[in-house]
Design a protein around this motif. Structure first.
Motif, PDB file in Angstrom:
ATOM      1  N   MET A   1       0.834  -1.187   0.000  1.00 10.01           N
ATOM      2  CA  MET A   1       0.000   0.000   0.000  1.00 10.01           C
ATOM      3  C   MET A   1       0.877   1.248   0.000  1.00 10.01           C
ATOM      4  SD  MET A   1      -1.283   0.181   3.993  1.00 10.01           S
ATOM      5  CE  MET A   1      -1.823   1.868   3.830  1.00 10.01           C
ATOM      6  N   GLN A   2       0.347   2.334  -0.520  1.00 12.14           N
ATOM      7  CA  GLN A   2       1.079   3.593  -0.573  1.00 12.14           C
ATOM      8  C   GLN A   2       0.794   4.411   0.685  1.00 12.14           C
ATOM      9  OE1 GLN A   2       0.160   5.713  -4.161  1.00 12.14           O
ATOM     10  NE2 GLN A   2       1.606   4.546  -5.388  1.00 12.14           N
ATOM     11  N   ARG A   3       1.843   4.995   1.219  1.00 16.09           N
ATOM     12  CA  ARG A   3       1.697   5.825   2.414  1.00 16.09           C
ATOM     13  C   ARG A   3       2.220   7.232   2.118  1.00 16.09           C
ATOM     14  NH1 ARG A   3       4.166   4.285   8.271  1.00 16.09           N
ATOM     15  NH2 ARG A   3       2.483   2.744   8.116  1.00 16.09           N
ATOM     16  N   LEU A   4       1.362   8.210   2.312  1.00 14.00           N
ATOM     17  CA  LEU A   4       1.752   9.610   2.235  1.00 14.00           C
ATOM     18  C   LEU A   4       2.054  10.097   3.645  1.00 14.00           C
ATOM     19  CD1 LEU A   4      -0.856  11.052  -0.300  1.00 14.00           C
ATOM     20  CD2 LEU A   4       1.559  10.635  -0.710  1.00 14.00           C
TER      21      LEU A   4
ATOM     22  N   LEU B   1      11.761   9.315   4.842  1.00  9.49           N
ATOM     23  CA  LEU B   1      11.564   8.057   4.129  1.00  9.49           C
ATOM     24  C   LEU B   1      10.644   8.284   2.942  1.00  9.49           C
ATOM     25  CD1 LEU B   1      10.983   5.660   7.181  1.00  9.49           C
ATOM     26  CD2 LEU B   1      13.129   6.161   5.988  1.00  9.49           C
ATOM     27  N   GLY B   2      10.996   7.702   1.797  1.00  9.67           N
ATOM     28  CA  GLY B   2      10.164   7.786   0.611  1.00  9.67           C
ATOM     29  C   GLY B   2      10.624   8.862  -0.346  1.00  9.67           C
ATOM     30  N   ALA B   3       9.906   8.959  -1.465  1.00  5.45           N
ATOM     31  CA  ALA B   3      10.212   9.949  -2.499  1.00  5.45           C
ATOM     32  C   ALA B   3       9.513  11.263  -2.179  1.00  5.45           C
ATOM     33  CB  ALA B   3       9.758   9.434  -3.867  1.00  5.45           C
ATOM     34  N   VAL B   4      10.230  12.356  -2.367  1.00  6.02           N
ATOM     35  CA  VAL B   4       9.680  13.675  -2.081  1.00  6.02           C
ATOM     36  C   VAL B   4       8.623  14.034  -3.122  1.00  6.02           C
ATOM     37  CG1 VAL B   4      10.217  16.125  -1.811  1.00  6.02           C
ATOM     38  CG2 VAL B   4      11.834  14.391  -0.992  1.00  6.02           C
ATOM     39  N   LYS B   5       7.451  14.470  -2.651  1.00  9.63           N
ATOM     40  CA  LYS B   5       6.358  14.865  -3.539  1.00  9.63           C
ATOM     41  C   LYS B   5       6.222  16.387  -3.615  1.00  9.63           C
ATOM     42  CE  LYS B   5       3.980  12.410  -5.253  1.00  9.63           C
ATOM     43  NZ  LYS B   5       4.105  11.776  -6.575  1.00  9.63           N
ATOM     44  N   ASN B   6       6.244  17.063  -2.486  1.00  8.97           N
ATOM     45  CA  ASN B   6       6.179  18.526  -2.452  1.00  8.97           C
ATOM     46  C   ASN B   6       6.749  19.008  -1.143  1.00  8.97           C
ATOM     47  OD1 ASN B   6       3.862  18.908  -0.442  1.00  8.97           O
ATOM     48  ND2 ASN B   6       2.885  17.638  -2.004  1.00  8.97           N
ATOM     49  N   VAL B   7       7.007  20.311  -1.073  1.00  8.07           N
ATOM     50  CA  VAL B   7       7.609  20.928   0.110  1.00  8.07           C
ATOM     51  C   VAL B   7       6.843  22.200   0.431  1.00  8.07           C
ATOM     52  CG1 VAL B   7       9.643  22.132   0.997  1.00  8.07           C
ATOM     53  CG2 VAL B   7       9.908  19.953  -0.187  1.00  8.07           C
ATOM     54  N   THR B   8       6.508  22.385   1.702  1.00 10.13           N
ATOM     55  CA  THR B   8       5.814  23.588   2.164  1.00 10.13           C
ATOM     56  C   THR B   8       6.693  24.307   3.177  1.00 10.13           C
ATOM     57  OG1 THR B   8       3.660  22.544   1.861  1.00 10.13           O
ATOM     58  CG2 THR B   8       3.741  24.489   3.268  1.00 10.13           C
TER      59      THR B   8
ATOM     60  N   GLN C   1       6.596  16.413   2.185  1.00 10.75           N
ATOM     61  CA  GLN C   1       5.648  15.313   2.001  1.00 10.75           C
ATOM     62  C   GLN C   1       6.264  14.267   1.087  1.00 10.75           C
ATOM     63  OE1 GLN C   1       1.989  15.744  -0.322  1.00 10.75           O
ATOM     64  NE2 GLN C   1       0.854  14.880   1.402  1.00 10.75           N
ATOM     65  N   THR C   2       6.175  13.016   1.524  1.00 13.08           N
ATOM     66  CA  THR C   2       6.782  11.917   0.783  1.00 13.08           C
ATOM     67  C   THR C   2       5.733  10.844   0.488  1.00 13.08           C
ATOM     68  OG1 THR C   2       7.411  10.717   2.803  1.00 13.08           O
ATOM     69  CG2 THR C   2       8.979  12.324   1.917  1.00 13.08           C
ATOM     70  N   GLU C   3       6.104   9.959  -0.415  1.00 13.70           N
ATOM     71  CA  GLU C   3       5.263   8.817  -0.781  1.00 13.70           C
ATOM     72  C   GLU C   3       6.138   7.588  -0.886  1.00 13.70           C
ATOM     73  OE1 GLU C   3       1.894   7.691  -4.163  1.00 13.70           O
ATOM     74  OE2 GLU C   3       3.512   9.092  -4.644  1.00 13.70           O
ATOM     75  N   ARG C   4       5.682   6.491  -0.294  1.00  7.08           N
ATOM     76  CA  ARG C   4       6.468   5.256  -0.349  1.00  7.08           C
ATOM     77  C   ARG C   4       5.538   4.054  -0.243  1.00  7.08           C
ATOM     78  NH1 ARG C   4       7.116   6.739   5.170  1.00  7.08           N
ATOM     79  NH2 ARG C   4       6.867   4.992   6.637  1.00  7.08           N
TER      80      ARG C   4
ATOM     81  N   LEU D   1      -4.674   4.871  12.411  1.00  4.79           N
ATOM     82  CA  LEU D   1      -5.278   3.548  12.344  1.00  4.79           C
ATOM     83  C   LEU D   1      -5.142   2.955  10.944  1.00  4.79           C
ATOM     84  CD1 LEU D   1      -8.491   4.103  14.493  1.00  4.79           C
ATOM     85  CD2 LEU D   1      -6.695   2.435  14.951  1.00  4.79           C
ATOM     86  N   ALA D   2      -5.291   3.807   9.920  1.00  3.14           N
ATOM     87  CA  ALA D   2      -5.115   3.327   8.549  1.00  3.14           C
ATOM     88  C   ALA D   2      -3.681   2.860   8.317  1.00  3.14           C
ATOM     89  CB  ALA D   2      -5.491   4.426   7.563  1.00  3.14           C
ATOM     90  N   TRP D   3      -2.714   3.567   8.876  1.00  6.30           N
ATOM     91  CA  TRP D   3      -1.317   3.147   8.742  1.00  6.30           C
ATOM     92  C   TRP D   3      -1.071   1.795   9.407  1.00  6.30           C
ATOM     93  CZ3 TRP D   3       1.909   8.207   9.956  1.00  6.30           C
ATOM     94  CH2 TRP D   3       1.794   9.080   8.855  1.00  6.30           C
ATOM     95  N   ASN D   4      -1.774   1.529  10.520  1.00  2.99           N
ATOM     96  CA  ASN D   4      -1.571   0.291  11.268  1.00  2.99           C
ATOM     97  C   ASN D   4      -2.552  -0.803  10.882  1.00  2.99           C
ATOM     98  OD1 ASN D   4       0.612   1.218  12.963  1.00  2.99           O
ATOM     99  ND2 ASN D   4      -0.888   2.454  14.047  1.00  2.99           N
TER     100      ASN D   4
END
Length: 414
Positions: free
Chosen positions: A1-4, A146-153, A166-169, A316-319
Motif C-alpha cells: 500500500m502507498q503511504r503519504l 523516508l520515501g520519495a519527495v512529492k512537495n515541500v511547504t 511530504q513523501t510517498e512510499r 489507524l489506517a497506517w496500522n
C-alpha cells in the motif's frame, strides 16, 4: 500500500533567506487576496467565476505588468499553488464542507508550497535542502525522511521558519494489533476507553492563560506598529505557539498509543461547533448562564477533539485498523446492562445509575461502552447491507437482535 507522510523540520536560514521567505509568503498572500477580490467582483456583476486556468493567465499579466512587477521575484509555482488553494476553497464552500473563503492577513498562516519535486534537492547527510530562488537551506535534522519527495511547504510561525516535506512510499499491508475499543470524549476526562482506562486532559490553554493575558495586556499598552509593540507581539505569538505545540504533542502521544494497540476504534461523531456555540443570545432574547457557558466553550475548544479524531483516522489506517464514528445521542444516558434510556440515569457529570435496573458506573465509562456497542452495530449493519445503521439508545429488543446479528457475522458480543 502507498503511504503519504509529511516530515516537519525547523529551518536555519540566513538573514537574506529569511527576508526572501517573508517576501515570497507576502506575494502568495497578495495573489490570493487579489484573486478572491476579483471573484467576488465578478459575482456581484453577475459574471461566471473564473477557473484555475483563467486565474493563471491573469497571474502572468500581474507578474509582467507595471503595477506589480515585484511578483516576478517570487517563484511562479508557489503563486500558482495559491490559486489552486483558492479554487479548492470555493469547491469546499459550494459542497457545504467549509465557509466562504476569507482574505488572508499578514502574520497568519504565512506559507508557500513547492509542488514540483524535480526542483527540490534533499541532502539528508548534510542536513540541508535546496529550494528554487532560496538556494540551499540548513534544517534541524531530527529524523530520517523516508520515501520519495512529492512537495515541500515552507511556513513562518512565531518568528521561526519550518519546512514540511511530504513523501510517498510503498509499505507492506499492516496487520492490526488488539481488538475493538470505544472512546467517550469529555472535559473532566479527555478520553475514556471502554476497557476502563482514561486520559486526563492536558488543558494547554488554561496552563498558559495567565502568561498570555499578561503578554496581551503589555502589548495593548504599546503604540501600535512601534518597535516595542512588535516585540510584545512576538511574545504573544510565542505563547500561542507553545500552547499549540503542547496540545499537538499530547494528542500525538495519545493517538499513537491507541492506534497501535487496537484494530477498531469507535468514537463519537461530535458536532463541536454546535456544542461550543455562544449562549449570549440577542438583545431581545438574552441568554441564560452566559458566563458559565463561555467557560465550558473555552474548555471544549481547549481539548482539540477534531484533531484527535483526524490523527486517529490516519494512524489507524497506517496500522491496518479502522475508525468508526457513531452518533453521540444518548450514549451517556443508555444503560449498558438493560438498555433503558433516560436522562435521569445520569445523575451527575461523573455518576451513572440506571433507574430501571440500578446499574452503577462512571458516566464516561458507560458512554464509552455504548459507543463501542453502537460501533459494532454499525459495522454489523454495513456487513449485512442494512441501509440505516442504528444509533446508541435503541430499545432492549433491538439490542438483542443486534447481538444476534453481530454473532452471525463473527463480531463478539459485549
Amino acid at each position: 500500500m502507498q503511504r503519504l507522510q509529511a516530515y516537519k523540520y525547523e529551518l536555519m536560514p540566513t538573514g537574506e533567506q529569511q527576508r526572501d521567505m517573508r517576501r515570497f509568503a507576502g506575494s502568495c498572500r497578495f495573489v490570493f487576496n487579489k484573486a478572491l477580490a476579483l471573484q467576488k467582483e465578478r459575482y456581484e456583476q453577475g459574471k461566471k467565476k473564473l477557473g484555475y486556468a483563467g486565474l493563471c493567465k491573469l497571474l502572468t499579466e500581474w507578474r509582467n505588468g507595471s503595477e506589480t512587477p515585484w511578483l516576478a521575484d517570487a517563484p511562479v509555482h508557489p503563486l500558482q499553488q495559491t490559486l489552486k488553494d483558492l479554487e479548492r476553497a470555493y469547491t469546499n464552500f459550494f459542497a457545504k464542507r467549509a465557509d466562504f473563503p476569507r482574505f488572508k492577513n499578514k502574520g497568519q498562516s504565512d506559507s508557500f508550497r513547492y509542488p514540483d519535486p524535480k526542483q527540490i534537492k534533499l541532502d539528508q547527510a548534510n542536513s540541508r535542502i535546496f529550494l528554487p530562488k532560496l538556494g540551499w537551506l540548513r534544517y534541524r535534522n531530527s529524523r530520517e525522511v523516508l520515501g520519495a519527495v512529492k512537495n515541500v511547504t515552507v511556513s513562518l510561525s512565531a518568528g521561526k521558519c519550518f519546512v514540511s516535506i511530504q513523501t510517498e512510499r510503498e509499505v507492506e499491508q499492516p496487520i492490526p494489533n488488539g481488538g475493538s475499543v470505544g472512546i467517550d470524549l469529555g472535559v473532566v476526562r479527555f478520553a475514556t476507553l471502554s476497557d476502563g482506562t482514561f486520559y486526563a486532559p492536558l488543558n494547554s490553554f488554561r496552563r498558559h492563560e495567565t502568561a498570555l493575558r499578561k503578554a496581551q495586556q503589555a502589548m495593548s499598552r504599546k503604540t501600535k506598529f512601534s518597535h516595542n509593540w512588535k516585540k510584545a507581539k512576538t511574545r504573544v505569538q510565542r505563547i500561542h505557539s507553545r500552547i499549540g505545540n503542547a496540545r499537538r504533542d499530547f494528542l500525538h502521544k495519545a493517538t499513537t498509543t491507541i492506534s497501535q494497540n487496537h484494530a477498531m476504534v469507535c468514537i463519537e461523531d461530535l458536532q463541536v461547533r454546535n456544542m461550543s456555540r455562544s449562549a449570549a443570545g440577542t438583545t431581545e432574547t438574552p441568554g441564560k448562564n452566559v458566563r458559565a457557558k463561555s467557560g465550558l466553550n473555552k474548555a471544549i475548544l481547549d481539548q482539540g477533539w477534531a484533531e484527535f479524531r483526524r490523527q486517529l483516522d490516519y494512524k489507524l489506517a497506517w496500522n491496518g485498523g479502522h475508525l468508526i464514528a457513531v452518533p453521540a445521542q444518548n450514549t451517556s444516558r443508555t444503560c449498558p446492562c438493560c438498555g433503558h434510556v433516560s436522562a435521569d440515569n445520569r445523575q451527575t457529570q461523573a455518576r451513572f445509575q440506571c433507574v430501571e435496573c440500578g446499574f452503577k458506573e462512571n458516566a464516561d465509562l458507560v458512554g464509552a461502552i455504548n459507543v463501542l456497542r453502537a460501533g459494532h452495530a454499525r459495522l454489523a449493519c454495513e456487513v449485512s447491507g442494512a441501509v440505516m445503521p442504528p444509533a446508541a439508545g435503541t430499545r432492549r429488543s433491538d439490542l438483542c437482535r443486534l447481538d444476534a446479528g453481530m454473532s452471525a457475522v463473527g463480531i463478539p458480543r459485549l
